[in-house]
Design a protein around this motif. Structure first.
Motif, PDB file in Angstrom:
ATOM      1  N   ARG A  53     -22.360 -56.307 -51.664  1.00 61.70           N
ATOM      2  CA  ARG A  53     -23.821 -56.218 -51.710  1.00 61.70           C
ATOM      3  C   ARG A  53     -24.335 -56.334 -53.142  1.00 61.70           C
ATOM      4  O   ARG A  53     -25.352 -56.986 -53.408  1.00 61.70           O
ATOM      5  CB  ARG A  53     -24.266 -54.900 -51.072  1.00 61.70           C
ATOM      6  N   LYS A  55     -20.833 -52.230 -41.379  1.00 65.23           N
ATOM      7  CA  LYS A  55     -19.587 -51.884 -40.687  1.00 65.23           C
ATOM      8  C   LYS A  55     -19.720 -52.109 -39.180  1.00 65.23           C
ATOM      9  O   LYS A  55     -18.820 -52.669 -38.537  1.00 65.23           O
ATOM     10  CB  LYS A  55     -19.216 -50.433 -40.971  1.00 65.23           C
ATOM     11  N   TYR A  63     -26.968 -49.060 -45.479  1.00 66.11           N
ATOM     12  CA  TYR A  63     -26.530 -50.445 -45.343  1.00 66.11           C
ATOM     13  C   TYR A  63     -25.053 -50.565 -44.977  1.00 66.11           C
ATOM     14  O   TYR A  63     -24.670 -51.464 -44.216  1.00 66.11           O
ATOM     15  CB  TYR A  63     -26.815 -51.213 -46.633  1.00 66.11           C
ATOM     16  N   ASN A  64     -24.221 -49.698 -45.521  1.00 61.85           N
ATOM     17  CA  ASN A  64     -22.796 -49.786 -45.210  1.00 61.85           C
ATOM     18  C   ASN A  64     -22.516 -49.517 -43.738  1.00 61.85           C
ATOM     19  O   ASN A  64     -21.647 -50.151 -43.134  1.00 61.85           O
ATOM     20  CB  ASN A  64     -22.001 -48.808 -46.079  1.00 61.85           C
ATOM     21  N   THR A 104     -13.496 -50.159 -46.626  1.00 61.71           N
ATOM     22  CA  THR A 104     -14.647 -50.989 -46.285  1.00 61.71           C
ATOM     23  C   THR A 104     -15.924 -50.567 -47.003  1.00 61.71           C
ATOM     24  O   THR A 104     -16.725 -51.421 -47.384  1.00 61.71           O
ATOM     25  CB  THR A 104     -14.886 -50.973 -44.763  1.00 61.71           C
ATOM     26  N   ASP A 105     -16.126 -49.266 -47.190  1.00 64.49           N
ATOM     27  CA  ASP A 105     -17.343 -48.819 -47.860  1.00 64.49           C
ATOM     28  C   ASP A 105     -17.431 -49.389 -49.271  1.00 64.49           C
ATOM     29  O   ASP A 105     -18.487 -49.883 -49.699  1.00 64.49           O
ATOM     30  CB  ASP A 105     -17.411 -47.291 -47.912  1.00 64.49           C
ATOM     31  N   PHE A 156     -17.947 -53.253 -49.032  1.00 71.85           N
ATOM     32  CA  PHE A 156     -19.312 -53.590 -48.646  1.00 71.85           C
ATOM     33  C   PHE A 156     -20.289 -53.371 -49.805  1.00 71.85           C
ATOM     34  O   PHE A 156     -21.180 -54.181 -50.048  1.00 71.85           O
ATOM     35  CB  PHE A 156     -19.751 -52.759 -47.436  1.00 71.85           C
ATOM     36  N   THR A 157     -20.108 -52.259 -50.518  1.00 73.81           N
ATOM     37  CA  THR A 157     -20.979 -51.975 -51.660  1.00 73.81           C
ATOM     38  C   THR A 157     -20.791 -53.029 -52.742  1.00 73.81           C
ATOM     39  O   THR A 157     -21.769 -53.527 -53.329  1.00 73.81           O
ATOM     40  CB  THR A 157     -20.680 -50.582 -52.237  1.00 73.81           C
TER      41      THR A 157
END
Length: 230
Positions: free
Chosen positions: A184, A65, A60-61, A176-177, A180-181
């Motif tokens: 989510r 991205k 998903y990441n 960003t990882d 994003f996590t």
């Protein structure tokens, strides 16, 4: 200038074409709604073959991205097109995507004015209380909440003062990882409490979106109650 339905249909077509140039595939559905200083662009069935593969592998990441980067690269073109056609100088673009339902939303905002939405004060207090209760388990309790759109199809809530020092640090360092996590997991938490909001709205929630503005320290929480796509 007052935007006509023809203007919005023309803009929907233009946005679809811009997205197709950027991704190599356009959305099956693109539907625009203008409310005062905010333009909502609802999108369905827009996963590219590569994104489908990554989604199936739960990467998903990587998907987030890729899509975020491409949309950001097209932000000026989308805002210029909307600003020229609707005669509103849009200044910010936000986006969020739900890969399980293959749906998404792009929000364009003009920050020069922020009109109030007429809503029952008692209902507003109860809704904000629920937002704070649920949100406190997921992220910083907002300093300020404001309903910016409420119709039979959607409720959009603007939250200000939503970031913790760690959020600032992750944003400034471009992690960003982790961002994003984190985002989510926050959305997942709201989905898990969906029944509480459905009882509050007395409507079935079909989709939920959260968009973040790390520079302005605010976010938008959007509940979609039923299909608004054509």
């Amino acid at each position: 200038m007052v935007a006509t339905q023809e203007d919005l249909l023309s803009l929907s077509s233009s946005v679809s074409k811009i997205l197709k140039r950027g991704f190599g595939k356009g959305p099956e559905t693109c539907y625009t709604v203008l409310r005062e200083n905010r333009l909502y662009v609802y999108i369905r069935n827009f996963l590219t073959p590569a994104e489908e593969i990554l989604t199936d592998k739960k990467e998903y990441n990587l998907v987030m991205k890729f899509r975020t980067s491409v949309i950001e690269a097209m932000t000026k073109e989308i805002m210029d097109e909307a600003s020229e056609l609707l005669d509103i100088p849009f200044e910010s673009l936000y986006q969020d995507w739900n890969y399980h339902s293959n749906s998404g939303i792009i929000l364009l905002v003009n920050h020069s004015f922020n009109p109030d939405v007429k809503i029952d004060e008692s209902f507003e207090r109860k809704l904000f209380r629920l937002c704070r209760i649920v949100g406190s388990k997921l992220h910083k309790i907002p300093d300020e909440l404001k309903i910016v759109k409420y119709t039979q199809n959607i409720c959009a809530i603007e939250s200000k003062g939503v970031m913790l020092p760690l959020d600032y640090l992750l944003s400034e360092q471009g992690s960003t990882d982790l961002l994003f996590t984190h985002v989510r997991e926050i959305k997942k938490g709201y989905f898990q409490h969906r029944e509480l909001f459905e009882d509050m709205f007395n409507r079935t929630i079909e989709d939920l979106f959260i968009m973040w503005d790390y520079k302005k320290n605010k976010s938008y929480l959007i509940f979609s109650f039923n299909k608004v796509y054509t």
